[in-house]
Design a protein around this motif. Sequence first.
Motif, PDB file in Angstrom:
ATOM      1  N   VAL A  27      20.056   1.959  21.764  1.00  0.00           N
ATOM      2  CA  VAL A  27      19.127   3.121  21.559  1.00  0.00           C
ATOM      3  C   VAL A  27      18.506   3.128  23.075  1.00  0.00           C
ATOM      4  O   VAL A  27      17.619   2.323  23.107  1.00  0.00           O
ATOM      5  N   GLU A  28      18.360   4.500  23.450  1.00  0.00           N
ATOM      6  CA  GLU A  28      17.697   4.348  24.757  1.00  0.00           C
ATOM      7  C   GLU A  28      16.321   4.189  24.487  1.00  0.00           C
ATOM      8  O   GLU A  28      15.508   3.328  25.107  1.00  0.00           O
ATOM      9  N   THR A  29      15.911   5.104  23.404  1.00  0.00           N
ATOM     10  CA  THR A  29      14.466   5.008  23.207  1.00  0.00           C
ATOM     11  C   THR A  29      14.046   5.281  21.838  1.00  0.00           C
ATOM     12  O   THR A  29      14.494   6.310  21.210  1.00  0.00           O
ATOM     13  N   VAL A  30      13.325   4.224  21.334  1.00  0.00           N
ATOM     14  CA  VAL A  30      12.966   4.449  19.821  1.00  0.00           C
ATOM     15  C   VAL A  30      11.125   4.528  19.971  1.00  0.00           C
ATOM     16  O   VAL A  30      10.876   3.876  20.743  1.00  0.00           O
ATOM     17  N   ALA A  31      10.644   5.324  19.085  1.00  0.00           N
ATOM     18  CA  ALA A  31       9.287   5.175  18.581  1.00  0.00           C
ATOM     19  C   ALA A  31       9.034   4.485  17.648  1.00  0.00           C
ATOM     20  O   ALA A  31       9.994   4.566  16.586  1.00  0.00           O
ATOM     21  N   CYS A  32       7.996   3.561  17.806  1.00  0.00           N
ATOM     22  CA  CYS A  32       7.952   2.753  16.665  1.00  0.00           C
ATOM     23  C   CYS A  32       6.653   2.372  16.343  1.00  0.00           C
ATOM     24  O   CYS A  32       5.675   2.591  17.022  1.00  0.00           O
ATOM     25  N   VAL A  33       6.291   1.941  15.083  1.00  0.00           N
ATOM     26  CA  VAL A  33       5.089   1.487  14.830  1.00  0.00           C
ATOM     27  C   VAL A  33       5.175   0.313  14.112  1.00  0.00           C
ATOM     28  O   VAL A  33       6.391   0.107  13.254  1.00  0.00           O
ATOM     29  N   VAL A  34       4.481  -0.696  13.828  1.00  0.00           N
ATOM     30  CA  VAL A  34       4.487  -1.960  13.125  1.00  0.00           C
ATOM     31  C   VAL A  34       3.581  -1.845  11.894  1.00  0.00           C
ATOM     32  O   VAL A  34       2.322  -1.617  12.118  1.00  0.00           O
ATOM     33  N   HIS A  35       4.091  -2.009  10.736  1.00  0.00           N
ATOM     34  CA  HIS A  35       3.299  -1.815   9.564  1.00  0.00           C
ATOM     35  C   HIS A  35       2.978  -3.278   9.014  1.00  0.00           C
ATOM     36  O   HIS A  35       3.918  -4.012   8.907  1.00  0.00           O
ATOM     37  N   HIS A  36       1.769  -3.444   8.721  1.00  0.00           N
ATOM     38  CA  HIS A  36       1.621  -4.846   8.373  1.00  0.00           C
ATOM     39  C   HIS A  36       0.737  -4.716   6.978  1.00  0.00           C
ATOM     40  O   HIS A  36      -0.163  -4.160   6.704  1.00  0.00           O
ATOM     41  N   GLY A  37       1.599  -5.284   5.805  1.00  0.00           N
ATOM     42  CA  GLY A  37       1.105  -5.272   4.490  1.00  0.00           C
ATOM     43  C   GLY A  37       2.167  -4.693   3.550  1.00  0.00           C
ATOM     44  O   GLY A  37       3.319  -4.394   4.033  1.00  0.00           O
ATOM     45  N   SER A  38       1.736  -4.411   2.486  1.00  0.00           N
ATOM     46  CA  SER A  38       2.909  -4.039   1.297  1.00  0.00           C
ATOM     47  C   SER A  38       3.604  -2.734   1.840  1.00  0.00           C
ATOM     48  O   SER A  38       3.048  -1.799   2.311  1.00  0.00           O
ATOM     49  N   PHE A  39       4.715  -2.638   1.103  1.00  0.00           N
ATOM     50  CA  PHE A  39       5.659  -1.590   1.485  1.00  0.00           C
ATOM     51  C   PHE A  39       5.244  -0.431   0.783  1.00  0.00           C
ATOM     52  O   PHE A  39       5.387   0.863   1.372  1.00  0.00           O
ATOM     53  N   ALA A  40       4.210  -0.527  -0.197  1.00  0.00           N
ATOM     54  CA  ALA A  40       3.658   0.869  -0.753  1.00  0.00           C
ATOM     55  C   ALA A  40       2.830   1.588   0.297  1.00  0.00           C
ATOM     56  O   ALA A  40       3.010   2.773  -0.032  1.00  0.00           O
ATOM     57  N   SER A  41       2.372   1.079   1.407  1.00  0.00           N
ATOM     58  CA  SER A  41       1.636   1.924   2.174  1.00  0.00           C
ATOM     59  C   SER A  41       2.273   2.258   3.508  1.00  0.00           C
ATOM     60  O   SER A  41       1.908   2.659   4.628  1.00  0.00           O
ATOM     61  N   LEU A  42       3.778   1.971   3.450  1.00  0.00           N
ATOM     62  CA  LEU A  42       4.782   2.210   4.617  1.00  0.00           C
ATOM     63  C   LEU A  42       4.532   3.652   5.031  1.00  0.00           C
ATOM     64  O   LEU A  42       4.712   4.110   6.024  1.00  0.00           O
ATOM     65  N   GLY A  43       4.471   4.651   3.840  1.00  0.00           N
ATOM     66  CA  GLY A  43       4.164   5.932   4.189  1.00  0.00           C
ATOM     67  C   GLY A  43       3.286   6.366   5.262  1.00  0.00           C
ATOM     68  O   GLY A  43       3.360   7.265   6.152  1.00  0.00           O
ATOM     69  N   ASN A  44       2.214   5.743   5.357  1.00  0.00           N
ATOM     70  CA  ASN A  44       1.242   5.779   6.403  1.00  0.00           C
ATOM     71  C   ASN A  44       1.739   5.745   7.897  1.00  0.00           C
ATOM     72  O   ASN A  44       1.677   6.581   8.921  1.00  0.00           O
ATOM     73  N   ALA A  45       2.659   4.799   7.884  1.00  0.00           N
ATOM     74  CA  ALA A  45       3.371   4.338   9.275  1.00  0.00           C
ATOM     75  C   ALA A  45       4.319   5.518   9.596  1.00  0.00           C
ATOM     76  O   ALA A  45       4.244   6.186  10.705  1.00  0.00           O
ATOM     77  N   TYR A  46       4.974   6.173   8.413  1.00  0.00           N
ATOM     78  CA  TYR A  46       6.068   7.235   8.921  1.00  0.00           C
ATOM     79  C   TYR A  46       4.988   8.205   9.066  1.00  0.00           C
ATOM     80  O   TYR A  46       5.404   9.095  10.102  1.00  0.00           O
ATOM     81  N   CYS A  47       3.893   8.605   8.447  1.00  0.00           N
ATOM     82  CA  CYS A  47       3.226   9.869   8.907  1.00  0.00           C
ATOM     83  C   CYS A  47       2.524   9.692  10.349  1.00  0.00           C
ATOM     84  O   CYS A  47       2.652  10.769  10.990  1.00  0.00           O
ATOM     85  N   THR A  48       1.905   8.548  10.665  1.00  0.00           N
ATOM     86  CA  THR A  48       1.499   8.434  12.146  1.00  0.00           C
ATOM     87  C   THR A  48       2.638   8.488  13.066  1.00  0.00           C
ATOM     88  O   THR A  48       2.705   9.379  14.064  1.00  0.00           O
ATOM     89  N   LEU A  49       4.001   8.249  12.752  1.00  0.00           N
ATOM     90  CA  LEU A  49       4.942   8.251  13.645  1.00  0.00           C
ATOM     91  C   LEU A  49       5.566   9.569  13.909  1.00  0.00           C
ATOM     92  O   LEU A  49       5.808   9.938  14.999  1.00  0.00           O
ATOM     93  N   LEU A  50       5.807   9.908  12.819  1.00  0.00           N
ATOM     94  CA  LEU A  50       6.168  11.694  12.899  1.00  0.00           C
ATOM     95  C   LEU A  50       5.132  12.470  13.311  1.00  0.00           C
ATOM     96  O   LEU A  50       5.722  13.193  14.435  1.00  0.00           O
TER      97      LEU A  50
END
Lengths: 275, 275
Positions: A210-233
Amino acid sequence: MLKISDFAQLSRVSPKALRLYDRMGLLKPIKVDSQSNYRYYSATQLPRLNRILVFKELGFSLEEIGCLLNENISLAEIRGMLRLKQSEIQQRLLDDQSRLIRVEMRLQELEQEKSMSNYEVILKPIKSQLVAATLGIIPNFDDCGPILESLFDQVYTYAFGNGLKEVGCGINIYHETTLRDKDIPVEAVVPIPHKIPTSDRIWIYKLPEVETVACVVHHGSFASLGNAYCTLLEWVGKHGYQISGSTREVYLQYERNGDPSQYVTEVQIPVEKAA
Amino acid sequence: MLKISDFAQLSRVSPKALRLYDRMGLLKPIKVDSQSNYRYYSATQLPRLNRILVFKELGFSLEEIGCLLNENISLAEIRGMLRLKQSEIQQRLLDDQSRLIRVEMRLQELEQEKSMSNYEVILKPIKSQLVAATLGIIPNFDDCGPILESLFDQVYTYAFGNGLKEVGCGINIYHETTLRDKDIPVEAVVPIPHKIPTSDRIWIYKLPEVETVACVVHHGSFASLGNAYCTLLEWVGKHGYQISGSTREVYLQYERNGDPSQYVTEVQIPVEKAA
DNA sequence: TCAACACTTTGCCCTAAGGGGAGAGTCAAG
DNA sequence: CTTGACTCTCCCCTTAGGGCAAAGTGTTGA
C-alpha cells in the motif's frame, strides 16, 4: 595589499570564513608571505568574493560554488546547476508549506481542545507481505472477541502445522468500507516467512503493498479503539486525504486472557490525496 | 520485549536513531540488560515514538522534542513553542521564495545574454562614519579626473595637516539624483578616525548610516564605470527596489597616474523596497 | 632598542542528526 | 560447539564556520 582583517572589514566576511575559502580554493589571497604565512588580499578580489556571497545566498554550498567559479565550466553546466537548485528550493518550499499548515492545525486543535490528543497520526507505506488468511463474519462488535480468536487460532494452527516456527502478528482486514454494525465480514491474516500449501479454509497469498496508510497506534483495551478510529477519520478529512482501501487492525501486542491495558493495536487506513 | 532491530523494523526508525533517542532521553528502552547492555523495547512505546516522529516532521529539533515530551510542560508552553516554530517556518518560506525568484532571474539572464554578467549586485548596510568633506562641480564627465583629484587633494592635505596619519579611501557623493550631464555637483569625502577642526573649505561631519545600499564593485578604468551603473540600475528595477538616496563611488584602489586596469571602485546606491 | 599590544597563524573542539565502520561481546540454531 | 546474525560502544564523517589557545609577527611608544 590588505591584511586579512582589513579585507574582512571591506567585504564584511569574517577572517575565519576567508581562511576557509582559501583552503577550499574559492578565493586565494594574492600573496602569502612564505615566512609568516600571513595572507594578503587586494581590493581587486572583491568581485570574486561578491560572486561567492551571491551564490551562497542563492543556496549553493561552498563546494558547488567552487564548481561554479571554475574557469572552464560551460554555460550549459551553470544552467544545469541553477535548475537543480531551483527544483531543490521548490521542493523545500512545498515541504515548508505543508509543515506550516500542520503546525497551524495543531495550534488550532490546542485552542479548541485544551489538551493534546492522545494519538499521533502518521503516514507510512506498507510493504507487500506473504500471508496466511481466512475469512469470518462478526455478527456484532460487542461480541467479536471469541470469533476473532477462533479465526486466528485456525490460521496459527495451520501455519505451525505446516512447519512454520515464526510468524508475524495478526492483522484484521475490513474489506467492507460501508458502515454496518452487524454481520461484518473480516479477513484474519498472519504474515508468514515463506510459502506453505493452501487449504480450503486457509489460503496463502501476497498481500499487495500500500503506497500510503494513515495510522494510529492504540494502547489499551479494544473497548476504546473507537477513539483511534475517530482521530484517524477526522485527521484524514482535515488533511485533505480520502480513504482508498480496506482498513486494517494490526495486533502488535496481544495475549489471550492477558491484561487488556497492555494491548497495542495499530489501525491503518489506506489513503490518497483528495482531488 | 523486542530487540532493537525488531523495534526498528516495526517503527521504521533505524537502530542508530533509536540509540540516539535513548541517549537524549527521548525514548528509553523498557529494559536494558545489565550484563550485555542490549536494549529491549515494547510495542507500547510506539505511540511515544510516533509523537517524536511527528514533531520531527514539523521541524522541531530533538532537543525541542525533549521539552515537548516532558511530562510537566504546560499547554501554554507548548503553544509558545508551536508559535515560535510557525514563525520560523514562515521566515524560511519567505527566504526561499525570494531565493527562488533570484535563481529564476539568473536563469532568464543566462538564456538571454548567453554569458554571465561581470558584476554581482549585493545589498549591504553602510555604517555611519566620520568624514572630512568638500564640494565641487564637474563641468562634464569627460574631464572630471583633474577636478576630482584636486578636490581630494584638498581634503587629504587638510586632514594630514591636522595631524591625521591614516584616513580611509576617497568617496564621491552625487547628491543630485536627476540626470544631468553638465555641471554636476559632487561631494568628495574621506573617512577620518577622529574629529579635527572645520575650515571654510573643508567640513567635518558624521555621514549618516544607510540601511541598505545596492552595490557593485567595478574593476578597471573609470571609462567603463558606466557598465556598473547600467547593471546596478537594471538590477534595482528588476528586483523591486527604488532609489532612496545619493549615489556614492568609493575608490577602493586608486593611484594617481597608476595603472587604470588596477583601479577598484565600488558604486553604491541607497535603495528601499518599492511600494 | 625593547616592551607592549594588536594581529595572524595553525590546530583543536563544537555544532544536528545520525551514517558508516571497527572491534568485541551476545544470542540462537544446527 | 560453532557459526552466523545481532548488538554493544567508540570513533570519524558530514556544513560553514565560531571560539579558544599557543605561538609567531608587526607596529608603536618610550
